[in-house]
Design an enzyme around this catalytic site. Structure first.
Site, PDB file in Angstrom:
ATOM      1  N   ASN A   9      -2.161   2.889   2.117  1.00 43.18           N
ATOM      2  CA  ASN A   9      -1.648   4.308   1.615  1.00 43.18           C
ATOM      3  C   ASN A   9      -1.760   4.899   2.900  1.00 43.18           C
ATOM      4  OD1 ASN A   9      -1.146   6.818   0.871  1.00 43.18           O
ATOM      5  ND2 ASN A   9      -1.397   6.573  -1.319  1.00 43.18           N
ATOM      6  N   GLU A  36       3.572   5.921   0.111  1.00 36.86           N
ATOM      7  CA  GLU A  36       3.391   7.029   0.768  1.00 36.86           C
ATOM      8  C   GLU A  36       4.041   7.248   2.001  1.00 36.86           C
ATOM      9  OE1 GLU A  36       1.318  10.632  -1.443  1.00 36.86           O
ATOM     10  OE2 GLU A  36      -0.325   9.044  -1.212  1.00 36.86           O
ATOM     11  N   TYR A 106       3.707   1.601  -5.079  1.00 37.98           N
ATOM     12  CA  TYR A 106       2.929   2.987  -5.036  1.00 37.98           C
ATOM     13  C   TYR A 106       2.902   3.371  -6.442  1.00 37.98           C
ATOM     14  CZ  TYR A 106       1.685   7.847  -4.449  1.00 37.98           C
ATOM     15  OH  TYR A 106       1.207   9.226  -4.694  1.00 37.98           O
ATOM     16  N   ASP A 150      -1.314   0.799  -3.732  1.00 35.70           N
ATOM     17  CA  ASP A 150      -2.012   1.804  -4.325  1.00 35.70           C
ATOM     18  C   ASP A 150      -1.749   1.773  -5.919  1.00 35.70           C
ATOM     19  OD1 ASP A 150      -3.301   4.067  -5.092  1.00 35.70           O
ATOM     20  OD2 ASP A 150      -2.359   5.214  -3.853  1.00 35.70           O
ATOM     21  N   ASN A 152      -3.530   3.355  -8.151  1.00 35.22           N
ATOM     22  CA  ASN A 152      -4.166   4.427  -8.626  1.00 35.22           C
ATOM     23  C   ASN A 152      -4.967   4.149 -10.052  1.00 35.22           C
ATOM     24  OD1 ASN A 152      -3.830   6.962  -7.389  1.00 35.22           O
ATOM     25  ND2 ASN A 152      -1.555   6.655  -7.332  1.00 35.22           N
ATOM     26  N   ASP A 255      -6.294   9.618   3.758  1.00 35.54           N
ATOM     27  CA  ASP A 255      -7.472   9.427   2.599  1.00 35.54           C
ATOM     28  C   ASP A 255      -7.812   8.207   1.931  1.00 35.54           C
ATOM     29  OD1 ASP A 255      -5.062   9.732   1.478  1.00 35.54           O
ATOM     30  OD2 ASP A 255      -5.818  11.109  -0.101  1.00 35.54           O
ATOM     31  N   HIS A 256      -6.804   7.135   2.515  1.00 36.04           N
ATOM     32  CA  HIS A 256      -7.094   5.613   2.039  1.00 36.04           C
ATOM     33  C   HIS A 256      -7.055   4.857   3.166  1.00 36.04           C
ATOM     34  CE1 HIS A 256      -5.195   5.842  -2.121  1.00 36.04           C
ATOM     35  NE2 HIS A 256      -4.739   6.944  -1.763  1.00 36.04           N
TER      36      HIS A 256
END
Length: 265
Positions: A9, A36, A106, A150, A152, A255-256
C-alpha cells in the site's frame, strides 16, 4: 524460475515514486502489486516503471482516492477481475503472469464503528468480503491463484499490538476476523507470512503516522497479506515470505511496509 511477488500500500504512487524505484532496485520484485495509488489511470507514472524495468502494467485508477495497480518485469495477460465493490471504487485489479492469476485488492477500511446498521462504511467492508467469498467459492482450487493486497483486517492475536484492546477496534473485531477466516477457508488459501512465522510471533505491516517513532511505540497491525491457492501453495519457496519493515523507516514513507514471497514456477 523464481518469481518474486510484492504487495505494498504505497499511499500515493506519484508522491513516493522514488521509494518505489529504490524498492524495485534493492529488493528485485518481479511483480509489484500496489494499493492506494491515489491517481487516475492516465496519471499513473508509466514512464518511471518502464525505467525500473517493470514496463508491463495493469492500472485501475481513481481520482483522489483508492486505486490499484500491478507492475511486472514479465508480460501480463488479462484475467477476470474479482469486481465486488458495490460502490464501484477502483479497489481490485488483476492479471495473469507466468501462468498465475493475480488478484490485487484494496479492501475498504470500514470506518470507526463496527456496526453494519450504524456505519455504511463498515457495511460496505462486510459486503465486499461477502461478495468476494461467493466468487472464491466458485473457483477451481487447483487453479494457481494469488490473492493479495491491503485487506484491512489483522486476523490473529499476533497480528495486533494488543489483542484485548484491538478486539473493539475496526480491523480486528471478532466479526471481521470471522469474515476473513471464512474467505480464507472457502478458497483453501495459505497465508504465506503466517506459514513462515506461526503464532504467537508478532507481525505487523502497518504503523500509524501519529507515532513519531513507530518502532518505539510498537503499535503495528498486519493488514497486508499474500495468499496462495491450493494449486499454487506448493510453489511457495520456503522461508522467503517477509515484511520489509525497514522500508517504513525511509524518508516520507507510506504507513504500510511491503510484503514479498518467492514462488518456484
Amino acid at each position: 524460475m523464481t518469481l518474486r511477488l510484492a504487495t505494498w500500500n504505497i499511499n500515493s504512487v506519484r508522491l513516493r515514486i522514488d521509494q518505489v524505484a529504490r524498492f524495485v532496485e534493492e529488493r528485485a520484485p518481479d511483480v509489484l502489486m500496489l494499493q492506494e495509488i491515489k491517481c487516475t489511470t492516465d496519471q499513473f507514472p508509466r514512464g518511471a516503471f518502464e525505467d525500473m524495468g517493470m514496463p508491463h502494467l495493469r492500472v485501475a485508477g481513481q481520482k483522489g482516492w483508492h486505486g490499484v495497480a500491478i507492475a511486472s518485469r514479465l508480460p501480463l495477460e488479462d484475467s477476470d477481475t474479482f469486481q465486488v465493490c458495490k460502490l464501484g471504487h477502483a479497489r481490485c485489479v488483476s492479471a495473469r503472469v507466468a501462468g498465475i492469476d493475480v488478484q490485487n485488492f484494496y479492501i475498504p477500511a470500514g470506518g470507526d464503528v463496527p456496526d453494519r446498521a450504524l456505519n455504511p462504511k463498515f457495511d460496505h467492508k462486510m459486503d465486499f468480503y461477502e461478495q468476494l467469498t461467493a466468487i472464491v467459492a466458485k473457483q477451481d482450487k487447483s487453479r494457481p491463484l494469488v490473492m493479495a493486497g491491503d485487506f484491512n483486517i489483522a486476523p490473529g492475536e499476533g497480528d495486533v499490538w494488543n489483542h484485548r484492546y484491538m478486539s473493539k477496534i475496526v480491523s480486528h473485531t471478532p466479526l471481521e476476523v470471522e469474515t476473513l477466516n471464512r474467505l480464507q477457508e472457502t478458497g483453501g488459501f495459505a497465508d504465506v507470512l503466517r506459514d513462515r512465522f506461526p503464532e504467537p510471533q508478532k507481525l505487523a505491516s502497518w504503523w500509524s503516522y501519529r507515532a513519531a517513532d513507530f518502532r518505539k511505540s510498537n503499535r503495528g497491525l498486519r493488514l497486508d497479506h499474500i495468499w496462495t491457492s491450493p494449486g499454487l501453495t506448493p510453489a511457495v519457496v520456503k522461508d522467503t515470505a517477509r515484511i520489509h519493515d525497514d522500508v517504513r523507516e525511509w524518508e516520507r514513507p507510506s504507513d504500510h511496509a511491503p510484503v514479498t514471497v518467492d514462488l518456484s514456477v
